[in-house]
Write an enzyme that holds these catalytic residues in place. Structure first.
Site, PDB file in Angstrom:
ATOM      1  N   LYS A  55     -10.025  -9.046   4.974  1.00 33.81           N
ATOM      2  CA  LYS A  55     -10.936  -8.094   4.340  1.00 33.81           C
ATOM      3  C   LYS A  55     -12.079  -8.756   3.580  1.00 33.81           C
ATOM      4  O   LYS A  55     -13.102  -8.128   3.316  1.00 33.81           O
ATOM      5  CB  LYS A  55     -10.177  -7.125   3.445  1.00 33.81           C
ATOM      6  CG  LYS A  55      -9.401  -6.091   4.265  1.00 33.81           C
ATOM      7  CD  LYS A  55      -9.368  -4.754   3.601  1.00 33.81           C
ATOM      8  CE  LYS A  55      -8.733  -3.692   4.481  1.00 33.81           C
ATOM      9  NZ  LYS A  55      -7.307  -3.996   4.785  1.00 33.81           N
ATOM     10  N   SER A  80      -5.786   0.311  -1.056  1.00 33.08           N
ATOM     11  CA  SER A  80      -4.376   0.090  -1.305  1.00 33.08           C
ATOM     12  C   SER A  80      -4.113  -1.385  -1.605  1.00 33.08           C
ATOM     13  O   SER A  80      -2.979  -1.804  -1.706  1.00 33.08           O
ATOM     14  CB  SER A  80      -3.545   0.520  -0.091  1.00 33.08           C
ATOM     15  OG  SER A  80      -3.916  -0.246   1.019  1.00 33.08           O
ATOM     16  N   GLU A 206      -0.056   0.120  15.088  1.00 29.15           N
ATOM     17  CA  GLU A 206       0.130   0.765  13.787  1.00 29.15           C
ATOM     18  C   GLU A 206       1.601   1.089  13.561  1.00 29.15           C
ATOM     19  O   GLU A 206       2.408   1.058  14.484  1.00 29.15           O
ATOM     20  CB  GLU A 206      -0.754   2.014  13.670  1.00 29.15           C
ATOM     21  CG  GLU A 206      -0.432   3.116  14.641  1.00 29.15           C
ATOM     22  CD  GLU A 206      -1.426   4.268  14.574  1.00 29.15           C
ATOM     23  OE1 GLU A 206      -2.271   4.304  13.676  1.00 29.15           O
ATOM     24  OE2 GLU A 206      -1.322   5.152  15.440  1.00 29.15           O
ATOM     25  N   GLY A 210       3.265   6.212  10.872  1.00 30.36           N
ATOM     26  CA  GLY A 210       1.888   6.659  10.663  1.00 30.36           C
ATOM     27  C   GLY A 210       1.056   6.448  11.913  1.00 30.36           C
ATOM     28  O   GLY A 210       0.136   5.634  11.932  1.00 30.36           O
ATOM     29  N   ASP A 212      -1.233   8.120  13.414  1.00 28.94           N
ATOM     30  CA  ASP A 212      -2.428   8.972  13.540  1.00 28.94           C
ATOM     31  C   ASP A 212      -3.447   8.364  14.507  1.00 28.94           C
ATOM     32  O   ASP A 212      -4.122   9.087  15.230  1.00 28.94           O
ATOM     33  CB  ASP A 212      -3.077   9.184  12.173  1.00 28.94           C
ATOM     34  CG  ASP A 212      -3.516   7.866  11.554  1.00 28.94           C
ATOM     35  OD1 ASP A 212      -2.643   7.132  11.082  1.00 28.94           O
ATOM     36  OD2 ASP A 212      -4.724   7.574  11.570  1.00 28.94           O
ATOM     37  N   SER A 306      -3.253 -10.392  10.050  1.00 27.96           N
ATOM     38  CA  SER A 306      -4.344  -9.893   9.215  1.00 27.96           C
ATOM     39  C   SER A 306      -4.241 -10.255   7.745  1.00 27.96           C
ATOM     40  O   SER A 306      -5.253 -10.246   7.038  1.00 27.96           O
ATOM     41  CB  SER A 306      -4.474  -8.376   9.379  1.00 27.96           C
ATOM     42  OG  SER A 306      -3.235  -7.741   9.149  1.00 27.96           O
TER      43      SER A 306
HETATM   44  C1  LIG Z   1      -6.542  -3.373   5.551  1.00 33.14           C
HETATM   45  C2  LIG Z   1      -5.555  -4.133   6.312  1.00 33.14           C
HETATM   46  C3  LIG Z   1      -5.228  -3.782   7.636  1.00 33.14           C
HETATM   47  C4  LIG Z   1      -5.819  -2.584   8.335  1.00 33.14           C
HETATM   48  O1  LIG Z   1      -7.210  -2.739   8.506  1.00 33.14           O
HETATM   49  P1  LIG Z   1      -8.137  -1.510   8.859  1.00 33.14           P
HETATM   50  O2  LIG Z   1      -9.493  -2.079   8.949  1.00 33.14           O
HETATM   51  O3  LIG Z   1      -7.987  -0.491   7.774  1.00 33.14           O
HETATM   52  O4  LIG Z   1      -7.639  -0.954  10.158  1.00 33.14           O
HETATM   53  C5  LIG Z   1      -4.340  -4.587   8.313  1.00 33.14           C
HETATM   54  N1  LIG Z   1      -3.756  -5.661   7.721  1.00 33.14           N
HETATM   55  C6  LIG Z   1      -4.035  -6.009   6.464  1.00 33.14           C
HETATM   56  C7  LIG Z   1      -3.359  -7.198   5.888  1.00 33.14           C
HETATM   57  C8  LIG Z   1      -4.946  -5.259   5.709  1.00 33.14           C
HETATM   58  O5  LIG Z   1      -5.209  -5.617   4.451  1.00 33.14           O
END
Ligand SMILES: *Cc1c(COP(=O)(O)O)cnc(C)c1O
Length: 322
Positions: A55, A80, A206, A210, A212, A306
């Protein structure tokens, strides 16, 4: 009214903006996993990104486009967790104030980290309050620029730079598995994938509780659900973003789901075999690839890990449970 959808050119521009500020994260492999799947799997390890998740890419890209007045007044974000930390770190680097709306039950480590990075934290109830309405009214009152966690062109473009680095390292891949919450990472990755490896199959993954995104993908319109209960707290979003959805609908091959148990299995594998600490949400792509099993035989497969922000006490609890 929808804003202009970002393109791969915007991902390229984002890559230039974040160069020297974001880490170029490592791409790791596991022989044990390759043997299990009969495939060659490449993990793009964004758990080693600044503040521990991809992010930072989108946040820094978005904030570096602020004009002088926006910088002086500052940014507000709701999240979150990881988006909050990313905004706080990027704001500090760019010398602007940051206000962060966080759920009361956000992981302690994420709240503490956000405050540690200099962000001013305001709490809300994720099951009762409308965080977007709250964020918008705070933004208006104090003249702050609201940067949402996924539904923003500069966020999407920034998130697409992780896959750009991955393809630069691995060349074209046969399949790529990406965690899916609101769709910033997946939409950005789609822009990059269609430009860099057009025939690569791209999957969003996902939590089953959830789904969606899967429902939206299958029905062709954004489906909204109540906040799902899952250990993947970074994917507890109830809907895909308005900008994210058309990109995902048109450029992604499918949306898969995995259970919390599958996530824990992958977290355990990553910790014990690869010495990687991955947060539950960070394991979605890995779990999706692993669930596909021998269908991936003979293929070159990418997985975006991620993030790695998980309280160690929670991690121990997950490992003890299953
Ligand atoms: C925010 C996040 C996601 C999901 O990312 P989106 O762009 O909302 O789909 C996945 N993994 C981690 C670690 C995140 O912080």
């Amino acid at each position: 009214m929808t804003a202009m959808l970002p393109t791969f050119q915007d991902v390229r521009a984002a890559a230039d903006r974040i160069a020297g500020h974001a880490h170029r994260t490592p791409v790791l492999t596991s022989r044990t996993l390759n043997d299990e799947l009969g495939a060659e799997v490449f993990f793009k390890c964004e758990n080693f990104q600044r503040m521990g998740a991809f992010k930072f890419r989108g946040a820094f890209n978005a904030l570096s486009r602020f004009d002088a007045d926006q910088r002086r007044r500052g940014v507000i974000a709701f999240s979150s967790g990881n988006h909050a930390q990313a905004i706080a770190v990027a704001a500090r680097l760019l010398g602007m104030p940051a206000t962060i709306l966080m759920p009361q039950d956000a992981p302690v480590a994420k709240v503490a980290a956000t405050q540690g990075y200099g962000g001013k934290v305001v709490f809300f109830d994720r099951y009762r309050d409308d965080r977007e309405a709250l964020g918008r009214s705070l933004a208006e009152r104090e003249g702050l620029t609201l940067i949402p966690p996924f539904d923003h062109p500069d966020i999407i473009a920034g998130q697409g730079t992780a896959a750009l680095e991955l393809f630069e390292e691995t060349g074209p891949l046969d399949a790529l598995f990406v965690p899916l919450g609101g769709g910033g990472l997946l939409a950005g990755t789609a822009l990059t994938t269609r430009a860099q490896a057009p025939s690569c199959r791209l999957y969003g993954v996902e939590p089953e509780a959830g789904n969606d995104g899967q429902q939206s993908f299958r029905t062709g319109q954004i489906v909204r659900i109540a906040t799902p209960k899952t250990i993947a707290d970074g994917a507890q979003t109830g809907y895909l973003g308005a900008l994210n959805f058309p990109i995902i609908r048109d450029q992604v091959n499918d949306i898969l789901t995995v259970t919390d148990t599958q996530l824990v299995d992958c977290m355990r594998f990553a910790a014990s075999r690869m010495k990687l600490v991955i947060e539950p949400t960070g394991c979605l792509g890995f779990a999706g690839a692993r669930a596909m099993g021998r269908q991936l035989e003979g293929q070159r497969v990418g997985v975006i890990v991620s993030g790695g922000n998980v309280d160690l006490a929670d991690l121990a609890r997950y490992f003890a449970l299953t």
